[in-house]
Design an enzyme around this catalytic site. Sequence first.
Site, mmCIF file in Angstrom:
data_model
loop_
_atom_site.group_PDB
_atom_site.id
_atom_site.type_symbol
_atom_site.label_atom_id
_atom_site.label_comp_id
_atom_site.label_asym_id
_atom_site.label_seq_id
_atom_site.Cartn_x
_atom_site.Cartn_y
_atom_site.Cartn_z
ATOM 1 N NE ARG A 1 -7.356 -7.310 -8.620
ATOM 2 C CZ ARG A 1 -6.563 -6.698 -7.723
ATOM 3 N NH1 ARG A 1 -6.843 -6.740 -6.435
ATOM 4 N NH2 ARG A 1 -5.495 -6.049 -8.110
ATOM 5 N NE ARG A 2 -4.189 -9.250 -9.593
ATOM 6 C CZ ARG A 2 -3.524 -9.146 -8.492
ATOM 7 N NH1 ARG A 2 -3.798 -9.918 -7.478
ATOM 8 N NH2 ARG A 2 -2.552 -8.278 -8.391
ATOM 9 C CG HIS B 1 -9.402 2.396 -6.373
ATOM 10 N ND1 HIS B 1 -9.695 3.670 -5.960
ATOM 11 C CD2 HIS B 1 -8.257 2.047 -5.735
ATOM 12 C CE1 HIS B 1 -8.769 4.073 -5.099
ATOM 13 N NE2 HIS B 1 -7.882 3.110 -4.957
ATOM 14 C CG PHE B 2 -5.321 -0.271 -9.332
ATOM 15 C CD1 PHE B 2 -5.675 -1.346 -8.540
ATOM 16 C CD2 PHE B 2 -4.830 -0.510 -10.601
ATOM 17 C CE1 PHE B 2 -5.562 -2.636 -9.016
ATOM 18 C CE2 PHE B 2 -4.707 -1.797 -11.076
ATOM 19 C CZ PHE B 2 -5.083 -2.856 -10.287
ATOM 20 C CG HIS B 3 -6.806 0.860 -14.776
ATOM 21 N ND1 HIS B 3 -6.829 -0.346 -14.120
ATOM 22 C CD2 HIS B 3 -5.988 0.675 -15.857
ATOM 23 C CE1 HIS B 3 -6.083 -1.226 -14.785
ATOM 24 N NE2 HIS B 3 -5.561 -0.634 -15.835
ATOM 25 C CG HIS C 1 -2.049 1.125 0.771
ATOM 26 N ND1 HIS C 1 -3.069 0.966 -0.123
ATOM 27 C CD2 HIS C 1 -2.101 2.428 1.129
ATOM 28 C CE1 HIS C 1 -3.717 2.098 -0.293
ATOM 29 N NE2 HIS C 1 -3.149 3.009 0.452
ATOM 30 C CE1 TYR D 1 -1.723 7.676 -0.318
ATOM 31 C CE2 TYR D 1 -1.107 5.589 0.673
ATOM 32 C CZ TYR D 1 -2.070 6.521 0.343
ATOM 33 O OH TYR D 1 -3.371 6.278 0.663
#
Lengths: 570, 171
Positions: free
Chosen positions: A442-443, A379-381, A228, A232
Amino acid sequence: MATYVDRYPDEAGVVKATFAVAFAALGVGALFGLVQALHRTGYLRVIDSTDYYTVLTGHGVLLALVFTIFFLLGLFTWAITRSLERPLPNIKLTWAWFGLTTTGAVFAAVAIVAGLFPSLDMSADVLYTFYAPLQAHPLFYVGLAMFIIGTWIAGVDWFLAYREWRADNPDERIPLQAFMVLTTTLMWYLSTLGVAVSVVVFLIPWSLGFIDTVNPLLTRTLFWYFGHPVVYFWLMPAYMMWYTVLPKLAGGRLFSDPLARVVFVLFLLLSTPVGIHHQYLDPGIAEGFKFIAMTNTMFLLLPSLLTAFTVVASMEHGARQRGGEGYLSWLGALPWRDPAFTGMALAGIMFAAGGFSGMINAGMNINYLVHNTLWVPGHFHLTVGTAVALTMMAGSYWLVPQLTGRRLYSRPIALFQVVLWFVGMVFMSNAMHRAGLLGIPRRTAEPQYQSFDFSATVGSVSELRIQMAVGATLLFVSVVLFLFNVLLSAIEDPIEMPVDDSLPAPLSGADGSPVVLDNLRLWTAIAVVLVVLAYSLPLASIVTDGGLFGESGAFPVFVDAVYRVAGVVA
Amino acid sequence: MEIHEYEKLWLAGALLLIVGFIATVAYGAVGAGVAMVDDENGTVDPDALDEHPKFSDPGVYESEDGGYDVYVVARQYMFQPGTQQPIEVPANSTVTFHVTSADVIHGFEVVGTNANTMAIPGEVATITVEVGGPQEYGLLCHEYCGSGHHGMEGTVRVVPRSQFNATGVSA
C-alpha cells in the site's frame, strides 16, 4: 406535524453547516483519490511521485477524518434533538464547537495542501497515520488538536441536552437514538485521549523544536490507541441510520431495540482495547499483549454480526409489510427505486464483505501475509469507503429535505449515483484485495520495482491496475453527481407539505430490556478497566525500553528546551 | 430481556465463529509454531548502530545451532544489506532476520512470503523463517518512510550451499 427545520431552526442551521464542511471535504478528498489512483496505476500522471504522498495524506485526512466526523457531528446533533424532542441547551456553545472543529480542519488541510507548493515551505505529507519520526509542519498538529477539542465540546453539548431531558424525565428509558449518541460519545472521549496525549505532549513540542526526539514506538502505539476506535466513530453514524432509518425506508420498523442497545454497549466496551492489532508486526510489544488485543478484536465481531442480523431482519419485515412473500422473493418487494434505501442496502452488502476481510486482518498469524499490502486499503474501502460513505450519502438524500424544507433535486440521479458507487467500489476493492495477496504494498507512488515483479496466479497485475483505475473514475463521477444533486437541492422550491421524518417504534421496544443497559456510568467504568488492562503494561514496557522522549533524548533535552525558551524570553 | 428465537441461534453461531477464530490463532502459535514479532530482542540506540556488535557490520552470520542470522539496517531509502548487494542465504536452512531502522519507521517484506515485519528506530524485530530451494525474492519497504519511499527495494537470494559465504559467526 412540522418538519425538522421548522421545529428546530437553529439546530438545522448547525447541521447544515457541518454537512457543508463534510461535503466540501468529500469533494476535495475524492479529487485527490482520483489523482492518486491514476498516478499509481500509471494511466495519468499530473504530479511528481514525491508529491503523491501529499495527495495521499489529503485523501486520507479529508475523507477518513473530516468528511466522516463532520457528518457525524451533524447527524448526532439532529438525532439528539429529534429523539429527546428538545432543542440544544445553548446554541452559542453549538456554534463554538462548530467553529473550533472547522478552524482545526482548515489548519490541517492548509498544512497538507501547502506541500504541493514548494515556495510555501510548509508540508504535512505524513499520511493519515502521522507516525513520528516523520514530521509535519506544526500547523498540522495544532489543527488536529483544535479539531479534537472541538469534538469534545460537541459531546458536552449533547450530554447537557441529555441532562436537561433526564431532569424532566427521571424514570424514562433513554430514547434509542440518544442512547446511540451518548455511548458513541463516551467511546470517543476514551479513545481520543491517546492521540491527544501524543499530539499535545509529544508531536507539537517536537515539531516546534522544544524537544529533539520522540519515542517512535510510543507515539505509534498512542496513535493506534485512537486509530482503531476512530473506525467505530465513522461506523456508528452508519449503524445509527441502519438501525433507526433503514427499517422505516424499507417499509417496516426496527426488529429489536434492546439488542441495538447491547450492540452499542459492546462497541463502547471493546472498541478501544484493540489498537495493538495494528501492531502485530511491531517489535517492542510482547506476544501476550498482542494476543489480548486479538481476542478483544475477535469479540468485537459480535456487535457487527448482531447488526447484520437485525438489519436484514428489519428489511425483511419491511418487505413483508409491503406484501413481499416467500423465502427470498420478498427482496423484490423492497423499495429499490428509493435512493436512500438502495444506497444503505448496498452499503450493508459491502460491509459484509469488508467484515470478512477484516476478520483476516485480525487473525494475528495470517496477518503476516497481508500486513501493509494493498489488501488493507481494499478492506477499508469496503468499510469506511462504502459501508460508511455510501450510507452517509444515501442518508443525506433522506435528511437534506428535512433540514432545508426543500425537495431533492433529482431522485433518478440519486439512485444512479448510489449504484455507481457500488459498482466502482466492486472494481476497486476486489482489485486491491487481490493485489494485496500478491504482496503489492500500500501507500507507494511507484508499485513497480527494478529488481523483481509481482506475479499473479489468477488474472494479471495489469488487469488489476485497470480495475483500480476504472473503479476510481466511477467513484469520482459518483461523488460529483452527489455534490451536484445536493447543491441543486438547496435552491429547489420549498415543500408545502411537511416531510415525513417520523420513525416508527421498534417491534421489541426498550421496555423489554433490563434497565442496567441504560446505566452509562457502569459501562464507562468497565470500558476504562478494559483499556487499563490492555494498555498499561505494554505502554509501561515501551517507555521503560525506549524512554519517554526516545532513546537518545530522554529528559535532558527537555531541560535544553526550557533554556532555549528562557533565552528567547530574555 | 426479549430475544427472538432466530436471534438466539444467530448469537450462538456468531460466538462459535469468534471462539473458533481465536482457537485457530492459538493453535497457530502453540501447535504450528507461528511466532509473533515480539519484545524479546531488546533495544538499540538508532544513533549509535556503528557501535553495535552486529548492526555495525550488517550481513549474514552463521549461528552455532546451524541456522543463519541476517542483520539488516533499514534507512531512507535502502536496506543494508539488500539494496546495494543482495542478502544471500543458503538453500534449505533456518534463517533469522534481525531488522532495525536508523532513522524513521520502515517496513520489511520479502515479496510473496509471510516474512514481513516493521523496522522501528530503537527496536529490533526478529523473524525466523524456513528457506527452501534456490530462488530470488524481492524485498521492499511497505511503510511510507518519506518522499523516496517507492524506491526502497532490495533482493533476497537463496543460493545453493556450495556457493554460500557467511559474513562471520554469531555469538
